[in-house]
Structures are given as C-alpha cells and as structure tokens.
Design an enzyme around this catalytic site. Structure first.
Site, PDB file in Angstrom:
ATOM      1  N   ASP A   2       0.646  -1.146   0.092  1.00  0.00           N
ATOM      2  CA  ASP A   2       0.043   0.172   0.071  1.00  0.00           C
ATOM      3  C   ASP A   2       0.868   1.199  -0.005  1.00  0.00           C
ATOM      4  OD1 ASP A   2      -2.314   1.384   0.178  1.00  0.00           O
ATOM      5  OD2 ASP A   2      -2.748   1.103   2.060  1.00  0.00           O
ATOM      6  N   GLU A  49     -12.135  -5.014  -4.885  1.00  0.00           N
ATOM      7  CA  GLU A  49     -12.595  -3.586  -4.527  1.00  0.00           C
ATOM      8  C   GLU A  49     -11.768  -2.670  -5.681  1.00  0.00           C
ATOM      9  OE1 GLU A  49     -11.628  -5.708  -2.137  1.00  0.00           O
ATOM     10  OE2 GLU A  49     -13.854  -5.985  -1.541  1.00  0.00           O
ATOM     11  N   ASN A  50     -10.499  -3.124  -5.796  1.00  0.00           N
ATOM     12  CA  ASN A  50      -9.745  -2.383  -6.862  1.00  0.00           C
ATOM     13  C   ASN A  50     -10.360  -2.252  -8.322  1.00  0.00           C
ATOM     14  OD1 ASN A  50      -6.551  -3.517  -5.651  1.00  0.00           O
ATOM     15  ND2 ASN A  50      -7.691  -1.623  -4.947  1.00  0.00           N
ATOM     16  N   TRP A  51     -11.262  -2.892  -8.590  1.00  0.00           N
ATOM     17  CA  TRP A  51     -12.035  -2.798 -10.147  1.00  0.00           C
ATOM     18  C   TRP A  51     -12.655  -1.537  -9.988  1.00  0.00           C
ATOM     19  CZ3 TRP A  51     -10.358  -5.559 -13.795  1.00  0.00           C
ATOM     20  CH2 TRP A  51      -9.865  -7.039 -13.576  1.00  0.00           C
TER      21      TRP A  51
HETATM   22  C1  FPP Z   1      -1.915   0.014  -3.178  1.00  0.00           C
HETATM   23  O1  FPP Z   1      -1.385   1.433  -3.427  1.00  0.00           O
HETATM   24  C2  FPP Z   1      -1.306  -1.012  -4.340  1.00  0.00           C
HETATM   25  C3  FPP Z   1      -1.939  -1.489  -5.448  1.00  0.00           C
HETATM   26  C4  FPP Z   1      -3.442  -1.206  -5.603  1.00  0.00           C
HETATM   27  C5  FPP Z   1      -1.277  -2.083  -6.556  1.00  0.00           C
HETATM   28  C6  FPP Z   1      -0.206  -2.867  -6.072  1.00  0.00           C
HETATM   29  C7  FPP Z   1       0.669  -3.188  -7.502  1.00  0.00           C
HETATM   30  C8  FPP Z   1       1.767  -3.084  -7.621  1.00  0.00           C
HETATM   31  C9  FPP Z   1       2.907  -2.632  -6.656  1.00  0.00           C
HETATM   32  C10 FPP Z   1       2.638  -3.264  -8.936  1.00  0.00           C
HETATM   33  C11 FPP Z   1       2.068  -4.323  -9.868  1.00  0.00           C
HETATM   34  C12 FPP Z   1       2.308  -5.768  -9.090  1.00  0.00           C
HETATM   35  C13 FPP Z   1       3.118  -6.906  -9.403  1.00  0.00           C
HETATM   36  C14 FPP Z   1       2.964  -7.928  -8.495  1.00  0.00           C
HETATM   37  C15 FPP Z   1       3.728  -6.879 -10.546  1.00  0.00           C
HETATM   38  P1  FPP Z   1      -2.155   2.490  -3.398  1.00  0.00           P
HETATM   39  O2  FPP Z   1      -2.604   2.757  -5.014  1.00  0.00           O
HETATM   40  O3  FPP Z   1      -3.684   2.208  -2.842  1.00  0.00           O
HETATM   41  O4  FPP Z   1      -1.589   3.745  -2.864  1.00  0.00           O
HETATM   42  P2  FPP Z   1      -2.436   4.936  -1.903  1.00  0.00           P
HETATM   43  O5  FPP Z   1      -3.242   4.357  -0.867  1.00  0.00           O
HETATM   44  O6  FPP Z   1      -1.294   5.624  -1.573  1.00  0.00           O
HETATM   45  O7  FPP Z   1      -3.500   5.461  -2.841  1.00  0.00           O
END
Ligand code: FPP
Length: 227
Positions: A2, A49-51
C-alpha cells in the site's frame, strides 16, 4: 503493498508512476524472500474492490502486471521461484490471464519459494465460494454436514496448497486487513510500517522478519507451555 498513490502524490507525480516504482519493491521483496529461503510469499496485488478505481488506473495496473510478468520471468527462474495466483482470475483481462498462465506453467518445477499473486482477490468472496462448493457437495451426499471441519474448509479455499499465514506485512501506515486472507491469518503476526510501498526495500523486509522472529507465538497457550 500500500502507498503507491501517496508516494507519487508526495513527489507531484501521477499515480501510475507510483505503481511503476512499486514493481521495483516487488522485485526486491521477492528476491529477498528467495535469498532467505522463505517458502511462501503472497502479494496482495489487486483486490476485488480495486476494480472500482478509475478505468485508466485499472488499465495501468493490468498493463504493469503483463510487463512485469514478461520482464521478471528470468528473475523467477534465476531464484528458483514458482509463480501461483489466487483470486477470481477469470475476471482478469485475457492478456493478463494468458501471460499469467504461461509464467505459472513455465515456473511450475521451481521449488525454492512459491510466489502467489492475489489478483482480483477478496477474502469474503473466497469464503462465500467455499460455502457454496461445500453446500453442493453436502446436497449431493459427497460430504456429510457433520464431517465438515477446518481441513475441509482449507481444501476448498484458493490457498488449498498453502500453509496458514505466519507474518502479514502492510505498508503505508494503514492498520487494517482490507479483505485479505481472513481465514488464513487467524494466528498470523501483524506488522505495520509507515514506509510507502515504492520505498520498501530488502532491508525493510528483513526488519519485519527480525521483528517476527522476536515475537512469541502462543496459539492460545501460555508462555510457559510454549517454552
Ligand atoms: C496499493 O497502493 C497498491 C495497489 C493497488 C497495486 C499494487 C501493484 C503493484 C505494486 C504493481 C504491480 C504488481 C506486481 C505484482 C508486478 P495504492 O494505490 O492504494 O496507494 P495509496 O493508498 O497511496 O493511494
């Protein structure tokens, strides 16, 4: 994993750059796990939920997944790592699914560390699925209701071939579980760090492991019983 978005925002960059830099931390963590001989590492890469994120961001994450899989297949082989995936994989774009299946097939005989990507994963959906599958088996007299126990539930989870979680690490200062492996973390040690995912290095991973090693895991027993 995160904090990609906040990392980018702090630097005046778009979120996609945060995700891109997050892939570097993925590589460092995966390599560190293999070097340390950790048998299983599961990364929460994309939740159900990320969708609901803006389409552009979802597309970026899917594109990054495909490019990372292509780019990192050598890293996986060099470190004897087997790739697996859990989640509602059928909902992933065809391109992602194809690449994922290819890398899973190509690395299936590696045996140092199993890297499991949780993709389109939600723990409640997983548990719901287990309940449905077991219900059908009870209805068809394959399982009797009295015989349902924890091992039967384990056998129906996406993680059926994985052990329970020992250590759960969440970055970026958030202290919640967010629908991740709820059944499997029953006795996991939780480790929360303020470090944003793109800043997370091998050293941070080792620090978490050292802290884990100093925890006393009692599994409901007393300290005296454990020692
Ligand atoms: C959360 O940070 C992260 C994600 C939803 C995606 C994680 C993906 C990667 C690290 C890259 C691709 C993965 C692989 C396995 C190659 P956030 O976007 O929720 O950050 P925030 O809370 O600061 O907004």
């Amino acid at each position: 994993m995160d904090g990609n978005g906040r990392w980018a925002k702090q630097k005046g960059l778009i979120r996609a750059v945060g995700h891109e830099n997050g892939t570097k931390s993925v590589r460092q963590t995966v390599e560190a796990a293999a070097e340390l001989g950790i048998e299983n590492l599961t990364l929460y890469a994309f939740s159900t939920e990320n969708w609901n994120r803006p389409k552009l961001e979802v597309d970026t994450l899917m594109r990054l997944l495909v490019s990372s899989l292509k780019k990192e297949i050598k890293t996986l082989h060099d470190n004897n790592i087997k790739l697996k995936a859990i989640g509602n994989l059928e909902t992933l774009p065809k391109k992602v699914l194809k690449e994922l299946r290819e890398v899973i097939e190509s690395t299936k005989n590696n045996n140092r560390t199993t890297l499991t990507l949780a993709l389109s994963y939600g723990s409640r959906a997983e548990i719901l699925n287990v309940v449905k599958e077991i219900s059908v088996k009870v209805k068809n007299n394959i399982i009797s209701a009295e015989n349902i126990d924890e091992s039967i539930i384990n056998e129906h989870l996406y993680t059926r071939n994985l052990p329970d979680v020992d250590l759960l690490i969440r970055t970026s200062g958030e202290q919640r579980i967010s629908n991740f492996l709820l059944w499997q973390i029953a006795y996991a040690e939780l480790f929360f760090t303020k470090v944003l995912w793109p800043d997370f290095t091998k050293q941070h991973f080792c620090d978490a492991i050292i802290e884990y090693q100093n925890r006393e895991r009692r599994f409901g027993k007393t300290s005296e019983q454990i020692s």
